[in-house]
Design a protein around this motif. Structure first.
Motif, PDB file in Angstrom:
ATOM      1  N   MET A   1      41.674  42.986  43.878  1.00 43.87           N
ATOM      2  CA  MET A   1      41.894  41.579  43.535  1.00 43.87           C
ATOM      3  C   MET A   1      42.202  41.446  42.038  1.00 43.87           C
ATOM      4  O   MET A   1      41.592  42.125  41.208  1.00 43.87           O
ATOM      5  CB  MET A   1      40.642  40.748  43.879  1.00 43.87           C
ATOM      6  CG  MET A   1      40.834  39.243  43.681  1.00 43.87           C
ATOM      7  SD  MET A   1      39.329  38.306  44.034  1.00 43.87           S
ATOM      8  CE  MET A   1      39.121  38.652  45.784  1.00 43.87           C
ATOM      9  N   GLU A   2      43.147  40.594  41.710  1.00 44.51           N
ATOM     10  CA  GLU A   2      43.526  40.385  40.324  1.00 44.51           C
ATOM     11  C   GLU A   2      42.452  39.595  39.577  1.00 44.51           C
ATOM     12  O   GLU A   2      41.611  38.925  40.178  1.00 44.51           O
ATOM     13  CB  GLU A   2      44.855  39.632  40.249  1.00 44.51           C
ATOM     14  CG  GLU A   2      46.041  40.412  40.790  1.00 44.51           C
ATOM     15  CD  GLU A   2      47.334  39.645  40.640  1.00 44.51           C
ATOM     16  OE1 GLU A   2      47.282  38.481  40.206  1.00 44.51           O
ATOM     17  OE2 GLU A   2      48.389  40.216  40.957  1.00 44.51           O
ATOM     18  N   ALA A   3      42.483  39.684  38.252  1.00 46.13           N
ATOM     19  CA  ALA A   3      41.544  38.928  37.417  1.00 46.13           C
ATOM     20  C   ALA A   3      41.723  37.428  37.651  1.00 46.13           C
ATOM     21  O   ALA A   3      42.849  36.941  37.744  1.00 46.13           O
ATOM     22  CB  ALA A   3      41.774  39.275  35.956  1.00 46.13           C
ATOM     23  N   PHE A   4      40.614  36.718  37.758  1.00 43.24           N
ATOM     24  CA  PHE A   4      40.693  35.285  38.055  1.00 43.24           C
ATOM     25  C   PHE A   4      39.734  34.453  37.210  1.00 43.24           C
ATOM     26  O   PHE A   4      39.776  33.220  37.249  1.00 43.24           O
ATOM     27  CB  PHE A   4      40.397  35.032  39.539  1.00 43.24           C
ATOM     28  CG  PHE A   4      39.021  35.452  39.978  1.00 43.24           C
ATOM     29  CD1 PHE A   4      37.955  34.569  39.926  1.00 43.24           C
ATOM     30  CD2 PHE A   4      38.789  36.735  40.458  1.00 43.24           C
ATOM     31  CE1 PHE A   4      36.685  34.956  40.335  1.00 43.24           C
ATOM     32  CE2 PHE A   4      37.532  37.131  40.877  1.00 43.24           C
ATOM     33  CZ  PHE A   4      36.467  36.244  40.817  1.00 43.24           C
ATOM     34  N   TYR A  10      33.235  33.120  32.679  1.00 42.72           N
ATOM     35  CA  TYR A  10      32.300  34.243  32.767  1.00 42.72           C
ATOM     36  C   TYR A  10      31.053  33.942  31.931  1.00 42.72           C
ATOM     37  O   TYR A  10      29.925  34.222  32.354  1.00 42.72           O
ATOM     38  CB  TYR A  10      32.969  35.517  32.283  1.00 42.72           C
ATOM     39  CG  TYR A  10      32.038  36.699  32.186  1.00 42.72           C
ATOM     40  CD1 TYR A  10      31.697  37.441  33.307  1.00 42.72           C
ATOM     41  CD2 TYR A  10      31.482  37.075  30.960  1.00 42.72           C
ATOM     42  CE1 TYR A  10      30.827  38.524  33.222  1.00 42.72           C
ATOM     43  CE2 TYR A  10      30.616  38.151  30.866  1.00 42.72           C
ATOM     44  CZ  TYR A  10      30.291  38.859  32.001  1.00 42.72           C
ATOM     45  OH  TYR A  10      29.417  39.929  31.908  1.00 42.72           O
ATOM     46  N   GLN A  55      37.552  34.613  46.124  1.00 43.80           N
ATOM     47  CA  GLN A  55      37.057  34.774  44.761  1.00 43.80           C
ATOM     48  C   GLN A  55      35.599  34.312  44.666  1.00 43.80           C
ATOM     49  O   GLN A  55      34.777  34.952  44.001  1.00 43.80           O
ATOM     50  CB  GLN A  55      37.934  33.975  43.787  1.00 43.80           C
ATOM     51  CG  GLN A  55      39.357  34.512  43.691  1.00 43.80           C
ATOM     52  CD  GLN A  55      40.289  33.568  42.948  1.00 43.80           C
ATOM     53  OE1 GLN A  55      40.030  32.365  42.833  1.00 43.80           O
ATOM     54  NE2 GLN A  55      41.402  34.109  42.440  1.00 43.80           N
ATOM     55  N   LEU A  58      32.829  36.817  45.565  1.00 39.00           N
ATOM     56  CA  LEU A  58      32.405  37.760  44.532  1.00 39.00           C
ATOM     57  C   LEU A  58      31.318  37.185  43.629  1.00 39.00           C
ATOM     58  O   LEU A  58      30.699  37.913  42.856  1.00 39.00           O
ATOM     59  CB  LEU A  58      33.605  38.185  43.683  1.00 39.00           C
ATOM     60  CG  LEU A  58      34.681  39.005  44.399  1.00 39.00           C
ATOM     61  CD1 LEU A  58      35.865  39.235  43.479  1.00 39.00           C
ATOM     62  CD2 LEU A  58      34.116  40.344  44.860  1.00 39.00           C
ATOM     63  N   GLN A  76      29.900  44.124  37.124  1.00 38.88           N
ATOM     64  CA  GLN A  76      30.890  44.192  38.202  1.00 38.88           C
ATOM     65  C   GLN A  76      31.938  43.083  38.099  1.00 38.88           C
ATOM     66  O   GLN A  76      33.040  43.213  38.645  1.00 38.88           O
ATOM     67  CB  GLN A  76      30.178  44.119  39.559  1.00 38.88           C
ATOM     68  CG  GLN A  76      29.383  45.372  39.899  1.00 38.88           C
ATOM     69  CD  GLN A  76      28.581  45.228  41.176  1.00 38.88           C
ATOM     70  OE1 GLN A  76      28.295  44.114  41.643  1.00 38.88           O
ATOM     71  NE2 GLN A  76      28.186  46.362  41.753  1.00 38.88           N
ATOM     72  N   LEU A  77      31.604  42.003  37.396  1.00 38.96           N
ATOM     73  CA  LEU A  77      32.560  40.910  37.214  1.00 38.96           C
ATOM     74  C   LEU A  77      33.542  41.165  36.070  1.00 38.96           C
ATOM     75  O   LEU A  77      34.580  40.500  35.978  1.00 38.96           O
ATOM     76  CB  LEU A  77      31.814  39.587  36.948  1.00 38.96           C
ATOM     77  CG  LEU A  77      31.094  38.925  38.119  1.00 38.96           C
ATOM     78  CD1 LEU A  77      30.485  37.601  37.672  1.00 38.96           C
ATOM     79  CD2 LEU A  77      32.036  38.693  39.291  1.00 38.96           C
ATOM     80  N   TYR A  80      37.304  41.290  36.436  1.00 38.29           N
ATOM     81  CA  TYR A  80      37.948  40.071  36.937  1.00 38.29           C
ATOM     82  C   TYR A  80      38.123  39.010  35.850  1.00 38.29           C
ATOM     83  O   TYR A  80      38.506  37.875  36.144  1.00 38.29           O
ATOM     84  CB  TYR A  80      37.136  39.501  38.103  1.00 38.29           C
ATOM     85  CG  TYR A  80      37.017  40.467  39.255  1.00 38.29           C
ATOM     86  CD1 TYR A  80      38.115  40.757  40.061  1.00 38.29           C
ATOM     87  CD2 TYR A  80      35.813  41.117  39.530  1.00 38.29           C
ATOM     88  CE1 TYR A  80      38.017  41.665  41.113  1.00 38.29           C
ATOM     89  CE2 TYR A  80      35.700  42.020  40.586  1.00 38.29           C
ATOM     90  CZ  TYR A  80      36.807  42.297  41.364  1.00 38.29           C
ATOM     91  OH  TYR A  80      36.708  43.199  42.398  1.00 38.29           O
TER      92      TYR A  80
END
Length: 215
Positions: A1-4, A10, A55, A58, A76-77, A80
């Motif tokens: 999955m691409e960064a979102f 964050y 998304q 996650l 883990q984030l 993203y």
């Protein structure tokens, strides 16, 4: 999955999970701990309601039981998180072309992922702030000014509380059709630390729009 995730999003998750960690450490009743986890989960998903269902999956914190779990989850984030392209020295020079003795930030500062680019020039006692707003580069040169002495000040951008050596009163000039006027606000002098705390760009963008006379 691409960064979102944006950097400030964050940071918001990180801030909420700090609240969860405090609740898990100070409460032994499992029902209260579960209720705290559910409450914080709702806060995170409500704040990021624009995300797609896959998304949001996650961001499920159901399995987080202690500080170790939280640290692993945040790590883990990291893949993203997306950031804007680095701002170049030439872009900064063009943005602050009226500054006679502009000291550019180091290459390390320029390349660091951030919500906004900021640096304090001790020689001129100015805090420089640059941010991309809808693909447009906006900046402000904020003069360090003396305000009424307080034990603690609160940064308008990240809400960090600290002494004036950390959070100072700064004043940029606002562009106008004919005359210039100044506004003032409290801001962290350590922009790198501020970037790790800021959870929203609303205030930052509001100030930049006012300074640059953008409606």
């Amino acid at each position: 999955m691409e960064a979102f995730l944006k950097k400030e999003e964050y940071n918001y998750i990180k801030k909420r999970l700090k609240d969860l960690n405090n609740a898990l450490r100070t409460c032994n009743d499992y029902r209260t701990r579960d209720a705290s986890r559910d409450y914080i989960q709702d806060k995170i998903l409500s704040h990021l309601s624009h995300l797609l269902p896959e998304q949001k999956k996650l961001l499920d914190i159901t399995a987080l039981k202690d500080s170790h779990d939280i640290d692993v989850f945040l790590n883990q984030l990291q893949p993203y998180i997306f950031t804007n392209p680095p701002i170049t020295a030439s872009e900064i020079s063009k943005l602050f072309k009226k500054e006679k003795k502009l000291k550019l930030p180091s290459s390390e500062v320029l390349e660091r992922p951030c919500v906004y680019l900021g640096w304090f020039d001790l020689a001129t006692k100015k805090l420089f702030i640059v941010h991309r707003y809808h693909q447009q580069l906006l900046g402000m040169a904020c003069r360090l000014t003396e305000a009424k002495n307080k034990q603690t000040n609160v940064c308008a951008l990240c809400h960090h509380m600290g002494p004036k050596s950390e959070v100072a009163f700064v004043s940029p000039l606002c562009k106008g059709n004919k005359n210039y006027r100044s506004i003032g606000f409290f801001a962290c002098l350590d922009s790198a630390a501020c970037n790790e705390r800021i959870t929203s760009t609303e205030k930052l963008e509001g100030l930049l729009k006012e300074v640059n006379n953008i409606k």
